[in-house]
Design an enzyme around this catalytic site. Structure first.
Site, PDB file in Angstrom:
ATOM      1  N   LYS A 552       2.372  10.349 -14.223  1.00 22.79           N
ATOM      2  CA  LYS A 552       2.379  11.080 -15.500  1.00 22.79           C
ATOM      3  C   LYS A 552       2.924  12.460 -15.192  1.00 22.79           C
ATOM      4  O   LYS A 552       3.119  12.805 -14.034  1.00 22.79           O
ATOM      5  CB  LYS A 552       0.963  11.176 -16.072  1.00 22.79           C
ATOM      6  CG  LYS A 552      -0.085  11.625 -15.030  1.00 22.79           C
ATOM      7  CD  LYS A 552      -1.486  11.695 -15.587  1.00 22.79           C
ATOM      8  CE  LYS A 552      -2.156  10.365 -15.775  1.00 22.79           C
ATOM      9  NZ  LYS A 552      -2.458  10.050 -17.153  1.00 22.79           N
ATOM     10  N   THR A 660      -1.031   7.270 -22.922  1.00 21.78           N
ATOM     11  CA  THR A 660      -0.522   5.934 -23.190  1.00 21.78           C
ATOM     12  C   THR A 660      -0.291   5.208 -21.871  1.00 21.78           C
ATOM     13  O   THR A 660      -0.298   3.973 -21.834  1.00 21.78           O
ATOM     14  CB  THR A 660       0.803   5.979 -23.973  1.00 21.78           C
ATOM     15  OG1 THR A 660       1.683   6.918 -23.345  1.00 21.78           O
ATOM     16  CG2 THR A 660       0.570   6.363 -25.421  1.00 21.78           C
TER      17      THR A 660
HETATM   18  C1  LIG Z   1       3.944   6.225 -20.611  1.00 26.43           C
HETATM   19  C2  LIG Z   1       4.738   7.293 -19.999  1.00 26.43           C
HETATM   20  C3  LIG Z   1       4.238   8.595 -19.952  1.00 26.43           C
HETATM   21  C4  LIG Z   1       2.882   8.980 -20.484  1.00 26.43           C
HETATM   22  O1  LIG Z   1       1.925   8.833 -19.461  1.00 26.43           O
HETATM   23  P1  LIG Z   1       0.452   9.449 -19.610  1.00 26.43           P
HETATM   24  O2  LIG Z   1      -0.247   8.871 -18.426  1.00 26.43           O
HETATM   25  O3  LIG Z   1      -0.116   8.933 -20.883  1.00 26.43           O
HETATM   26  O4  LIG Z   1       0.568  10.919 -19.555  1.00 26.43           O
HETATM   27  C5  LIG Z   1       5.022   9.577 -19.377  1.00 26.43           C
HETATM   28  N1  LIG Z   1       6.237   9.284 -18.857  1.00 26.43           N
HETATM   29  C6  LIG Z   1       6.734   8.029 -18.873  1.00 26.43           C
HETATM   30  C7  LIG Z   1       8.074   7.781 -18.270  1.00 26.43           C
HETATM   31  C8  LIG Z   1       6.010   7.003 -19.449  1.00 26.43           C
HETATM   32  O5  LIG Z   1       6.531   5.759 -19.477  1.00 26.43           O
END
Ligand SMILES: *Cc1c(COP(=O)(O)O)cnc(C)c1O
Length: 818
Positions: A552, A660
């Protein structure tokens, strides 16, 4: 949709079309074509199929006079397109066979694709998942955004540090977009306003801009999964209005004229990082207004060509504001209706209110957007006037509802009058929308209690929750084909169109044979990731280890440093007890830090520093590994999410709106270690407390501790292992002897840290012990893994979009004609 996946008709022309596109659109013939040429030819062939589907759906929409959902977002992180489009069209086998016959390997071509990095992280990815679900559910919809020439930077790790490289996604051209020079609009900036009387002798405000920029539409088709529906993502590129400003040219100021042109073409040049402290403010506001104005003008064009009176705007269009980035739309629609369409203010306001809905994405005060009045006045003088008038009428309403409560009036005003005066964009969005939603149950609750409390008091019915979701097409079917096949064999294909049917997996959670299949697939995914890691960073990891993954954006609130402290602690234990049996773990990190966010960059350096020491220590051997996977993006996510045993979701409670990534991991069978934050709360509810590793303070406890005074030193004093870990960092153990390097990070943790890392440390470490213990019983672990997948159904973006359609947009799929 049908219960079983419709088998797509075979397409005998497919291979011929690829060759034809290679020649006619790529201007190459087979003998001399490079893999990139073949990729382009294949992509064109796929796009042509999608456009046929697009034509059919647009015709249907027009015939049914349907209401269209317009999703306004400054970011769309759509990821690589070819694989997903083949999946949606059901053409993967066909394409594989055709390319094989042409001497090409489909997987090699898929690997070539450069993803459009038109977003920072979760917010942009959410917008992309929602477009996927809208098309799949056959809801008429348009995504509106910006065609950044340079998206989010590519990340290299050099000497342990993040190094940014410009994103070159357009370098080889992109096959997926359709340029529409005829769909273009002018957007005004600067200048002044004046009063004029019109032909009917009414007073009208006229905006005399200092310059205009032209926005041109670039459309990306978004195919629904196994349906004959294809929607559009419409991205605006800025262009200069004229090649020369003739007045300047004639006055002899040739270079001034060229400069104006350069500035205009700069507007859609680059995506800004979302957590950069105060950069490029002016250009960013200009970008927001630019894409919002183009989009609203486009909506009016659609209203006009469908011969709908403008008065019916809100019956035909629902506009969702993805965070405050597009919230200037509230004032811009008023301007278009009042100034350009000569509508009375009250009528225009009623349309505006019925049109817009606003999604809030953050409670972090530093992330709530405001724009200084001087900037607003200088760049968008007419919009500021309209904001003042909206505010004047709104505050009158507040005073009527709460007589004598001037403190409340000041708190709710669209203008922050304290210090340097600013426009509060979240207030503008809340006042101008008929619905305001948070993105997880906890977040929506906190929103009502904190940042938008006064608005929730005033308009209680306006506030609701729509918990985020992710698309199972990309994040399960495409990226975990092994698991998808097992699900088909076990449950039939019904789960593909209704993810809640995964629940039926629960019956197999304890089944020995099924568990074996489950583990084999997971091991396969882990081996694939291990292979890639070995190539990329030269660290060899056994697929049998526990893969403990945190990917993330790098941010203090997400607390990668909490994870790092535990790694040090575990490392020290393993050094002290070489014979101790512990679950062998590989800690994998990935994520970008905003280029100007020094602390986040230092967090990356700490992780790579720990990796350097741990991976080379012969005493550790295969018991522990640490990897920083460079350049985390959607494409790399395809490989990472399906390979995780443990998903790290460890933000300070109350700070992560939803998350997400947590849902993508769960869907693929990872167990979560997490705080009671964002959608973690709902994930735990779904899967049950026995199948979720929870730790840490609740959001309430976090606030209580902040009120009474957080004293980080207290936690260090009573925890020998924590003190040892901090001492090791301070001694330069993970910075090649440099004792100064991490001093700012430690100083922060020990003296300021608003994210309370040390307060949650002991509970986190204890929880990690429970994780290690659980790993020793692979039968039990596998059962939990299966249950996580089984109960992830409600986190499909199809469920989320269903809620937006029903509760906010009042849109639906056009009924089939009888
Ligand atoms: C899903 C996704 C995120 C969001 O990740 P979180 O753990 O919810 O912060 C960020 N970057 C990419 C490339 C993703 O696919």
């Amino acid at each position: 949709m049908q219960d079983a996946t419709p088998t797509p008709a075979t397409d005998p022309d497919f291979q011929n079309d690829v060759v034809r596109n290679l020649i006619c659109r790529q201007a190459r013939y087979p003998d001399i074509a490079t893999p990139q040429d073949w990729y382009m030819a294949l992509a064109f062939t796929v796009k042509d199929r999608m456009l046929e589907s697009w034509a059919a759906s647009t015709k249907t929409y027009a015939e049914h006079h349907v209401k269209v959902a317009c999703y306004l977002s400054a970011e769309f992180l759509i990821g690589p397109q070819l694989g997903c489009n083949l999946l949606s069209l059901g053409l993967e086998d066909e394409a594989r066979a055709a390319m094989r016959a042409l001497g090409q390997d489909l997987d090699a071509l898929l690997a070539l694709e450069e993803e459009p990095g038109l977003g920072n992280g979760g917010l942009g990815r959410l917008a992309a998942c929602y477009l996927d679900s809208l098309a799949t559910l056959e809801i008429p919809a348009i995504g509106y955004g910006i065609r950044y020439e340079f998206g989010i930077f590519d990340q290299d790790i050099v000497d342990g540090w993040q190094v940014e490289r410009t994103d070159k996604w357009l370098k080889m051209g992109t096959p997926w977009e359709i340029v529409r020079p005829d769909v273009s609009f002018y957007v005004c900036f600067g200048g002044y306003t004046q009063m004029q009387t019109d032909a009917q002798d009414r007073l009208r405000v006229q905006w005399i801009p200092a310059r205009q920029v032209k926005g041109v539409a670039y459309d990306v088709p978004i195919q629904g999964y196994r349906v004959n529906t294809c929607n559009l993502l419409r991205l605006w590129k800025s262009e200069a209005v004229e090649s020369f400003d003739f007045e300047d040219f004639n006055a002899g100021d040739y270079y001034q004229a060229v400069e104006e042109k350069v500035v205009s073409e700069t507007l859609s040049k680059v995506l800004y990082p979302n957590d950069e402290p105060d950069v490029g403010k002016r250009l960013r506001l200009a970008q927001q207004y630019f894409f919002v104005s183009c989009s609203l003008q486009d909506m009016l064009r659609l209203i006009d060509i469908s011969h709908t009176p403008v008065a019916h705007f809100a019956e035909r269009l629902a506009v969702q504001l993805n965070d405050t980035h597009p919230s200037i739309a509230v004032a811009e629609l008023m301007r278009l209706l009042v100034d350009e369409r000569q509508m009375a203010w009250d009528d225009a306001w009623s349309i505006t209110l019925n049109t817009f809905a606003y999604t809030n994405h953050t409670l972090l005060p530093e992330a709530l957007e405001t724009w200084g009045l001087p900037l607003m006045q200088n760049l968008l003088p007419r919009l500021l006037e309209i904001i003042y008038e909206i505010n004047r009428r709104f505050l009158e309403e507040v005073r009527n509802a709460f007589p004598g409560d001037e403190a409340r009036v000041a708190r709710m005003s669209l203008i922050d009058e304290q210090g340097e005066k600013k426009v509060r964009m979240a207030h503008l969005a809340s006042v101008g929308s008929h619905a305001v939603n948070g993105v997880a149950a906890l977040h929506s609750e906190l929103l009502r209690q904190t940042v938008l409390r006064d608005f929730a008091d005033m308009y209680p019915k306006r506030f609701l929750n729509v918990t985020n979701g992710v698309t199972p097409r990309r994040f399960l079917m495409l990226s975990n084909p092994g698991l998808a096949s097992l699900l088909d064999e076990t449950l039939g294909a019904g789960w593909r169109s209704d993810l809640t049917r995964l629940e039926a997996l629960s019956d197999y959670a304890d089944d020995v044979a099924f568990q074996q299949d489950w583990r084999a697939i997971r091991l396969n995914n882990k081996a694939a990731l291990a292979g890639r890691i070995s190539q990329l960073v030269g660290v060899r990891i056994a697929p049998e280890m526990m893969f403990d993954i945190q990917v993330k954006r790098i941010h203090e609130y997400k607390r990668q440093h909490l994870n790092a402290l535990y790694m040090i602690c575990l490392y020290r234990r393993l050094v002290r007890h070489p014979d101790q049996q512990a679950a062998p773990r590989c800690f994998i990190f990935g994520g970008k830090a905003a280029p100007g966010y020094w602390m986040a960059k230092l967090m990356i350096r700490l992780i790579t520093g720990i990796a350097e020491v741990v991976n080379r220590d012969p005493v550790i051997g295969g018991r522990m590994k640490v990897v920083f996977y460079p350049d985390f993006n959607v494409k790399n996510g395809h490989l990472i999410y399906p390979a995780a045993d443990l998903s790290e979701q460890i933000s300070t409670a109350g700070k992560e709106a939803s998350g997400t990534g947590n849902m993508k991991f769960m869907m693929n069978g990872a167990l979560t270690i997490g705080t009671l934050d964002g959608a973690n709360v709902e994930i735990r509810q779904q899967v049950g407390g026995d199948n979720f590793f929870v730790f840490g303070m609740t959001a309430q406890q976090v606030e209580a501790l902040k009120r009474t005074g957080y004293r980080p030193g207290d936690y260090v004093q009573v925890n020998d292992e924590l003190r040892d870990a901090i001492d090791q960092i301070a001694a330069g153990r993970f910075s090649r002897g440099d004792k100064a390097l991490f001093a700012p990070l430690l100083d922060n943790l020990l003296n300021y840290d608003p994210f309370l890392v040390l307060a949650d440390y002991a509970d986190y470490a204890a929880c990690q012990e429970r994780v290690s213990e659980a790993w020793q019983d692979q039968r039990q672990w596998t059962q939990m893994s299966i249950l996580n997948c089984a109960r992830s159904g409600i986190f499909s973006s199809d469920r989320a979009i269903g809620e937006y359609c029903q509760h906010i947009w009042q849109t639906q799929k056009p009924a089939p004609r009888l």
